[in-house]
Write an enzyme that holds these catalytic residues in place. Structure first.
Site, short mmCIF file in Angstrom:
data_model
loop_
_atom_site.label_atom_id
_atom_site.label_comp_id
_atom_site.label_asym_id
_atom_site.label_seq_id
_atom_site.Cartn_x
_atom_site.Cartn_y
_atom_site.Cartn_z
N ARG A 1 83.36 55.42 131.36
CA ARG A 1 82.79 56.07 132.49
C ARG A 1 83.75 56.71 133.77
NH1 ARG A 1 77.73 57.77 133.25
NH2 ARG A 1 76.81 56.60 131.08
N SER B 1 80.47 62.57 124.90
CA SER B 1 81.34 63.24 125.40
C SER B 1 81.93 61.40 125.26
CB SER B 1 80.84 62.38 127.32
OG SER B 1 80.08 64.67 127.60
N HIS C 1 84.96 59.38 132.36
CA HIS C 1 83.97 60.74 132.03
C HIS C 1 83.41 61.83 132.74
CE1 HIS C 1 79.97 61.95 131.66
NE2 HIS C 1 79.99 62.34 130.93
#
Lengths: 222, 222
Positions: free
Chosen positions: A53, A30, A56
């Site tokens: 993040r 990812s 994500h």
């Protein structure tokens, strides 16, 4: 692997983008995709794992532009976490989303007062939000504090007032509430403070999931 | 009100959009703003409160286009909730985000197996994700089931397999995982089933917060 049988059946049909990846490598892959799609965009090394993040967590590249960091926010947050700071959240969702094992590694305590019955009672009595009252509760905690606000702009406003009046001096404020009523303004209020480090998602976007993912990104990259 | 003092100070400066609203009315005002910004866009009456609550949760109007509902999904979900269905989530964050008082009103039980130690062990042993194994655990629950998947595409894939093999027959699948690896495809997989009602956020976006907010929108509008 059993795991991919159903996806494999659809391969060759409309499903040409299926990625065959072991469970342990999904997160790694990812982050690679996020990097690929960022293309030439460069992010400062220190803040890069945090911004990535958040993307994500949200699949939303708006955070490439939204995320604002005061000069020493990341360093100060990591130092505080290393020294077993307390993270205070404004929702149980953000509380749930913070990785407890990663936190425990550094003796980091996580607190949320939102569901306390007496917080609800006091808030109703005083015409405040529960979030604002729960920030006051948090002010009584001993030791270094990191606030992670993913929901309530009124929590940020309360923090602003308590900082201005000298009642608290948090290490860092993670200010990422989401929404339409005074959210943008409450974030600007926090960023107007000169003496407080902040990590803020400018604008309307954010959320408890974003608050948790910023905390996790800090914990994972100490 | 005390509550607005800090914002008021900044009024007349850059902060012209401050909304003076009592705590109890923040949500109402938020939904009004969402409606204003939607302008002429019309949504079907039955799904409107769900789409709006998702936008309220994310401040992301992409969900106006993303949200897909099978024909009887909302009705079947509400009927199941009225009859005390169990909601199974794939994260503790989604679990936390569902309004427990609203759920209790209808005897709705909420379950999440993700943090169970034996789920983690079995997943590691079989090379599956914890999410997939926790869906198998959920299959053993008696009574009507609603799955609310906000994180793991592998949970949706496992549900697809169990439905195809006749192991389960859930009332509705709320399929809103977020991310970059097989998320888009897993959602399409669920929507390819003919015999299952679904509420899906097409594409990469979604999240535990979105899953919870869909459950809450259903509970609030029974």
């Amino acid at each position: 692997m059993n795991f991919f049988n159903s996806l494999r059946k659809l391969r060759g049909g409309k499903m040409e983008n299926i990625i065959f990846v072991e469970p342990n490598n999904i997160e790694k892959r990812s982050f690679e995709i996020i990097q690929e799609e960022m293309g030439e965009i460069q992010i400062e090394k220190e803040i890069e794992p945090i911004v990535k993040r958040v993307i994500h967590t949200s699949a939303d590249f708006d955070y490439l532009d939204n995320m604002c960091f005061s000069k020493n926010a990341v360093k100060k947050a990591k130092d505080a976490l290393k020294n077993g700071a307390t993270i205070v959240t404004d929702t149980n969702m953000a509380y749930s989303g913070i990785n407890k094992k990663a936190a425990a590694k550094y003796g980091v305590n996580i607190q949320c007062f939102m569901a306390d019955e007496d917080v609800a009672k006091e808030a109703a009595m005083r015409g405040e939000t529960r979030a604002a009252v729960s920030m006051e509760r948090a002010a009584m905690i001993k030791g270094p504090l990191i606030f992670a606000v993913g929901n309530a702009p009124t929590a940020l406003i309360k923090l602003y007032e308590m900082i201005k009046s000298g009642m608290i001096n948090p290490e860092v404020i993670i200010g990422v509430p989401v929404g339409f009523v005074n959210v943008v303004e409450a974030k600007e209020l926090i960023m107007s403070l000169n003496n407080v480090e902040y990590i803020v998602a400018r604008g309307r976007k954010g959320g408890s999931n974003i608050a948790a993912s910023i905390c996790n990104a800090l914990l994972y990259n100490i």
